[in-house]
Motif scaffolding. Structure first.
Motif, mmCIF file in Angstrom:
data_model
loop_
_atom_site.group_PDB
_atom_site.id
_atom_site.type_symbol
_atom_site.label_atom_id
_atom_site.label_comp_id
_atom_site.label_asym_id
_atom_site.label_seq_id
_atom_site.Cartn_x
_atom_site.Cartn_y
_atom_site.Cartn_z
ATOM 1 N N THR A 140 87.292 -3.184 43.640
ATOM 2 C CA THR A 140 87.774 -2.980 45.003
ATOM 3 C C THR A 140 86.865 -2.057 45.806
ATOM 4 N N VAL A 141 86.246 -1.089 45.141
ATOM 5 C CA VAL A 141 85.317 -0.203 45.841
ATOM 6 C C VAL A 141 84.080 -0.977 46.269
ATOM 7 N N GLY A 142 83.550 -1.769 45.344
ATOM 8 C CA GLY A 142 82.328 -2.518 45.615
ATOM 9 C C GLY A 142 82.487 -3.574 46.692
ATOM 10 N N ASP A 155 81.546 2.485 41.132
ATOM 11 C CA ASP A 155 82.828 2.660 41.814
ATOM 12 C C ASP A 155 82.809 3.841 42.777
ATOM 13 N N ASP A 156 81.645 4.049 43.343
ATOM 14 C CA ASP A 156 81.456 5.065 44.382
ATOM 15 C C ASP A 156 81.122 4.336 45.678
ATOM 16 N N ASP A 157 81.822 4.671 46.746
ATOM 17 C CA ASP A 157 81.669 3.936 47.997
ATOM 18 C C ASP A 157 80.233 3.960 48.510
ATOM 19 N N ALA A 176 81.098 -2.182 38.924
ATOM 20 C CA ALA A 176 81.436 -0.756 38.931
ATOM 21 C C ALA A 176 80.398 0.000 38.097
ATOM 22 N N THR A 177 80.783 0.489 36.923
ATOM 23 C CA THR A 177 79.840 1.199 36.056
ATOM 24 C C THR A 177 79.306 0.266 34.981
#
Length: 357
Positions: free
Chosen positions: A249-251, A222-224, A186-187
Motif C-alpha cells: 500500500t505504501v508503494g 515501505d517508506d513513502d 516493500a523490503t
C-alpha cells in the motif's frame, strides 16, 4: 467490509489479494494457561470453552505510522474491546529485519497472553517468538508470516497463489497485453511480498504473458519517500514501462503520486494492492485504473479473535479446528496453522466511493 473464508477470486470476478509474530524473554506465565508451543501442540482443544475475559493481547505490526498497519491494528483493537481484554500496540518506526526483536522481549516480560505480529523477516524474529511460546504466550502472525515453527497460527489475507496470479493478471490488463513492467515492493526480506512476486514471475512465464516483460523488482522499504524515489528511478531507467505493480500500500500510493504529477501520466499505469482512501484521487484521475485489497481492519480483528480462542483453549492451531470470530463468523484452521480471511476486492472508478478505509 470484506469478510471471511479465504478463497481466491480471479481478477475478472473483482477479487484478489497481505504477518508474523513475536515474543522473547523471560518470565513464565501461570501454568493454568494453555501453552502455545511444544506441549500445546499436543494439547486437546475444547471448542466449548468460554472465551476468557481480561486477556492481554499485544499487536506488533511491521512498523508504526504505516497507514495500512494502522487500519489493521484498529480492527484488532476493536476486537479486543469486544473480548473485554487489554489491548496494546508497540513497534518500530522502520521495517528492518531485526527491529521487532526488542519489542517481543519486552512483551514477554510484561506477561502478555497473546502476541500478534506481522514479521519483517520470517527468521529474524524466530528465537524471540519461541521464547514467548515457551513462556506460554500465544503467538499469532498476520499479514506477513514468520517461519511456521515459530508461531501458533497465521492469519492470511488470501492465498499466496491467488494473490500472485491476480497481480500478474492486473499487470497484463493495465499494460495493454504487452510491453515492459516493473515491480515496486516493500523490503527485500518481506515474506509475503517475496512469495507473491515469486508466484507472479511463474505466471509471467506462461504463454499468455509472452508479450509482457518484467524488467526490474525495486524495493521502497515501505517508506513513502524511498518508494517515491524508486518509482522515479524505474521510469528514468526504463522509459518504456507500461505499468508499475506495487504489492504494498505504501508503494502503490507513492508510485501513483509520482506518475500523476509527471509526463508519464496516461502512459504508465499503476496497479497492485492499495487502500481506497489513499488511491481514490489516482483512480479518478486515471493514474491507477484498477487495484485490489481486502479490508485490513478485518485481518487485525480476526487475529485478535484467533489469539483469544487459542489462549482460552478453544483451539490449539491444528488443521481442521474451528472457532468463531465475532462479526466475521466461523473459521477453520488450514494446513500449517493458516487461517484465511477471505476474498479481497478489486477497486475501480465505478466502486471506489463505496469504501472508506
Amino acid at each position: 467490509m470484506l469478510r471471511s473464508p479465504r478463497t481466491l477470486l480471479s481478477v475478472t470476478t473483482a477479487a484478489l489479494l497481505v504477518v508474523g509474530l513475536g515474543a522473547c524473554g523471560g518470565t513464565t506465565k501461570d501454568s493454568n494457561d494453555n501453552a502455545s508451543s511444544g506441549s500445546q501442540a499436543n494439547a486437546a482443544a475444547d471448542p466449548n470453552a468460554a472465551l476468557k475475559e481480561g486477556l492481554k493481547i499485544a499487536f506488533l505490526p511491521k512498523q508504526l505510522n504505516n497507514p495500512y498497519s494502522d487500519v489493521e491494528t484498529s480492527g484488532g483493537e476493536a476486537a479486543v474491546k469486544e473480548l473485554k481484554g487489554e489491548y496494546k500496540k508497540v513497534g518500530p518506526n522502520d521495517a528492518s529485519a531485526s527491529s521487532q526483536v526488542s519489542y517481543i522481549n519486552t512483551l514477554i516480560q510484561q506477561q502478555q497472553d497473546v502476541i500478534v505480529v506481522a514479521a519483517n523477516d520470517p527468521n529474524a524474529v524466530c528465537p524471540s517468538l519461541n521464547q514467548a511460546r515457551a513462556a506460554k504466550i500465544k503467538v499469532i502472525t498476520f499479514d506477513s508470516d514468520a517461519a511456521k515453527e515459530c508461531r501458533d497460527a497465521f492469519i492470511n489475507q488470501a492465498t499466496t497463489q491467488g494473490i500472485g496470479e491476480s497481480l500478474a493478471k492486473m499487470a497484463l490488463e493495465q499494460a495493454g497485453g504487452e510491453g515492459e513492467i516493473a515491480v515496486l515492493s516493500a523490503t527485500p526480506n518481506a515474506t509475503n511480498q517475496n512469495a507473491w512476486i515469486d508466484v507472479m514471475k511463474k505466471e509471467l512465464a506462461k504463454p499468455e504473458y509472452a508479450k509482457l516483460k518484467l524488467v526490474k523488482v525495486a524495493y521502497g522499504n515501505d517508506d513513502d519517500q524511498k518508494s517515491f524515489q524508486e518509482a522515479q528511478g524505474l521510469l528514468q531507467s526504463y522509459p518504456n514501462l507500461k505499468a508499475i505493480v506495487a504489492p504494498t500500500t505504501v508503494g502503490i500510493a507513492a508510485a501513483a503520486r509520482y506518475i500523476s504529477s509527471s509526463s508519464y501520466k496516461g502512459k504508465v499505469q499503476v496497479t497492485g494492492l492499495g487502500l481506497p482512501n489513499q488511491m481514490r484521487e489516482y483512480v479518478k484521475n486515471g493514474t491507477a485504473k484498477k487495484f485490489a485489497l481486502w479490508n485490513p481492519a478485518d485481518i487485525g480483528y480476526l487475529a485478535a479473535y484467533a489469539g483469544a480462542a487459542m489462549a482460552s483453549g478453544q483451539i490449539t492451531g491444528k488443521e481442521g479446528e474451528k472457532f468463531k470470530a465475532g462479526k466475521l463468523g466461523e473459521y477453520t484452521i488450514g494446513a500449517d496453522g493458516e487461517i484465511v480471511l477471505g476474498p479481497p476486492l478489486e477497486f475501480t472508478a465505478e466502486n471506489i466511493d463505496q469504501f472508506n478505509f
